[in-house]
Design a protein around this motif. Structure first.
Motif, PDB file in Angstrom:
ATOM      1  N   LEU A  42      12.573   0.706  -6.719  1.00  0.00           N
ATOM      2  CA  LEU A  42      12.370  -0.307  -5.678  1.00  0.00           C
ATOM      3  C   LEU A  42      11.543   0.261  -4.522  1.00  0.00           C
ATOM      4  O   LEU A  42      10.655  -0.414  -3.989  1.00  0.00           O
ATOM      5  CB  LEU A  42      13.715  -0.819  -5.157  1.00  0.00           C
ATOM      6  N   ARG A  43      11.821   1.498  -4.153  1.00  0.00           N
ATOM      7  CA  ARG A  43      11.064   2.145  -3.075  1.00  0.00           C
ATOM      8  C   ARG A  43       9.585   2.253  -3.433  1.00  0.00           C
ATOM      9  O   ARG A  43       8.704   1.941  -2.624  1.00  0.00           O
ATOM     10  CB  ARG A  43      11.652   3.521  -2.783  1.00  0.00           C
ATOM     11  N   GLN A  44       9.305   2.680  -4.653  1.00  0.00           N
ATOM     12  CA  GLN A  44       7.912   2.790  -5.093  1.00  0.00           C
ATOM     13  C   GLN A  44       7.246   1.416  -5.129  1.00  0.00           C
ATOM     14  O   GLN A  44       6.059   1.287  -4.802  1.00  0.00           O
ATOM     15  CB  GLN A  44       7.828   3.461  -6.472  1.00  0.00           C
ATOM     16  N   PHE A  45       8.000   0.397  -5.527  1.00  0.00           N
ATOM     17  CA  PHE A  45       7.482  -0.967  -5.519  1.00  0.00           C
ATOM     18  C   PHE A  45       7.091  -1.388  -4.108  1.00  0.00           C
ATOM     19  O   PHE A  45       5.991  -1.896  -3.876  1.00  0.00           O
ATOM     20  CB  PHE A  45       8.546  -1.915  -6.090  1.00  0.00           C
ATOM     21  N   TRP A  46       7.986  -1.172  -3.131  1.00  0.00           N
ATOM     22  CA  TRP A  46       7.712  -1.581  -1.743  1.00  0.00           C
ATOM     23  C   TRP A  46       6.609  -0.731  -1.111  1.00  0.00           C
ATOM     24  O   TRP A  46       5.908  -1.207  -0.221  1.00  0.00           O
ATOM     25  CB  TRP A  46       8.980  -1.523  -0.905  1.00  0.00           C
ATOM     26  N   LEU A  47       6.460   0.511  -1.558  1.00  0.00           N
ATOM     27  CA  LEU A  47       5.403   1.377  -1.000  1.00  0.00           C
ATOM     28  C   LEU A  47       4.002   0.886  -1.338  1.00  0.00           C
ATOM     29  O   LEU A  47       3.034   1.300  -0.695  1.00  0.00           O
ATOM     30  CB  LEU A  47       5.578   2.820  -1.495  1.00  0.00           C
ATOM     31  N   GLN A  48       3.863   0.022  -2.319  1.00  0.00           N
ATOM     32  CA  GLN A  48       2.550  -0.525  -2.661  1.00  0.00           C
ATOM     33  C   GLN A  48       1.986  -1.378  -1.527  1.00  0.00           C
ATOM     34  O   GLN A  48       0.779  -1.511  -1.393  1.00  0.00           O
ATOM     35  CB  GLN A  48       2.636  -1.363  -3.934  1.00  0.00           C
ATOM     36  N   TRP A  49       2.873  -1.971  -0.710  1.00  0.00           N
ATOM     37  CA  TRP A  49       2.427  -2.878   0.343  1.00  0.00           C
ATOM     38  C   TRP A  49       2.776  -2.420   1.756  1.00  0.00           C
ATOM     39  O   TRP A  49       2.140  -2.880   2.705  1.00  0.00           O
ATOM     40  CB  TRP A  49       3.036  -4.270   0.129  1.00  0.00           C
ATOM     41  N   TYR A  50       3.794  -1.561   1.883  1.00  0.00           N
ATOM     42  CA  TYR A  50       4.280  -1.231   3.212  1.00  0.00           C
ATOM     43  C   TYR A  50       4.319   0.272   3.435  1.00  0.00           C
ATOM     44  O   TYR A  50       4.278   1.050   2.493  1.00  0.00           O
ATOM     45  CB  TYR A  50       5.681  -1.821   3.435  1.00  0.00           C
ATOM     46  N   ASP A  51       4.429   0.671   4.703  1.00  0.00           N
ATOM     47  CA  ASP A  51       4.532   2.101   5.021  1.00  0.00           C
ATOM     48  C   ASP A  51       5.902   2.645   4.604  1.00  0.00           C
ATOM     49  O   ASP A  51       6.790   1.894   4.212  1.00  0.00           O
ATOM     50  CB  ASP A  51       4.262   2.352   6.505  1.00  0.00           C
TER      51      ASP A  51
END
Length: 146
Positions: A42-51
């Motif tokens: 999930l963290r890697q997923f969110w890192l695609q768009w956010y800091d």
């Protein structure tokens, strides 16, 4: 009837079901690891768009939501029965401890059921955690002033 300690220990040993410790430990290890792996995915997923900071926050929110949804559906309890302590990964286990009483007492109504019972397990943890952080904060502040 008075039993001597040896006889009592023997009776207890015979009445207690065998616990497959290795199997239970492996289940806990792999389920806890799977929950942590899900968190990292999930963290890697969110890192695609956010800091990094916002991705971490969104990961926590996602894990809490997924844990609460699994608890409401009755899946988290089934997983906990099989994996034991493996489901006590702090963020998902805490979400489960908040949602479980709310689901259990929903039939008693929103105020006297859900509202009154939602923090029955997590409430003391929150209260004493807040108190402990306040005390340690004061001690830290005093130690830096002198």
């Amino acid at each position: 009837m008075k039993l001597d300690p040896k006889r009592y220990a023997e009776m207890t040993r015979n009445a207690t079901p065998h616990s497959p410790v290795l199997k239970d430990c492996l289940w806990a290890f792999f389920v806890g690891g799977a929950i942590c792996l899900l968190g990292e995915c999930l963290r890697q997923f969110w890192l695609q768009w956010y800091d990094t900071e916002l991705a971490g926050t969104l990961t926590s929110i996602s894990l809490i939501f997924l844990s609460a949804a699994a608890t409401a559906a009755g899946w988290y309890q089934k997983l906990g029965a099989k994996a034991g302590a493996g489901t006590l990964v702090p963020i998902t286990g805490f979400a489960n401890s908040v949602v479980s009483p709310a689901v259990e007492f929903k039939a008693e109504g929103w105020v006297t059921g859900v509202g009154a019972k939602i923090f029955i397990i997590a409430g003391p943890v929150i209260a004493f955690g807040t108190l402990a952080s306040w005390v340690w904060g004061i001690l830290y502040w005093v130690s830096t002033k002198f």
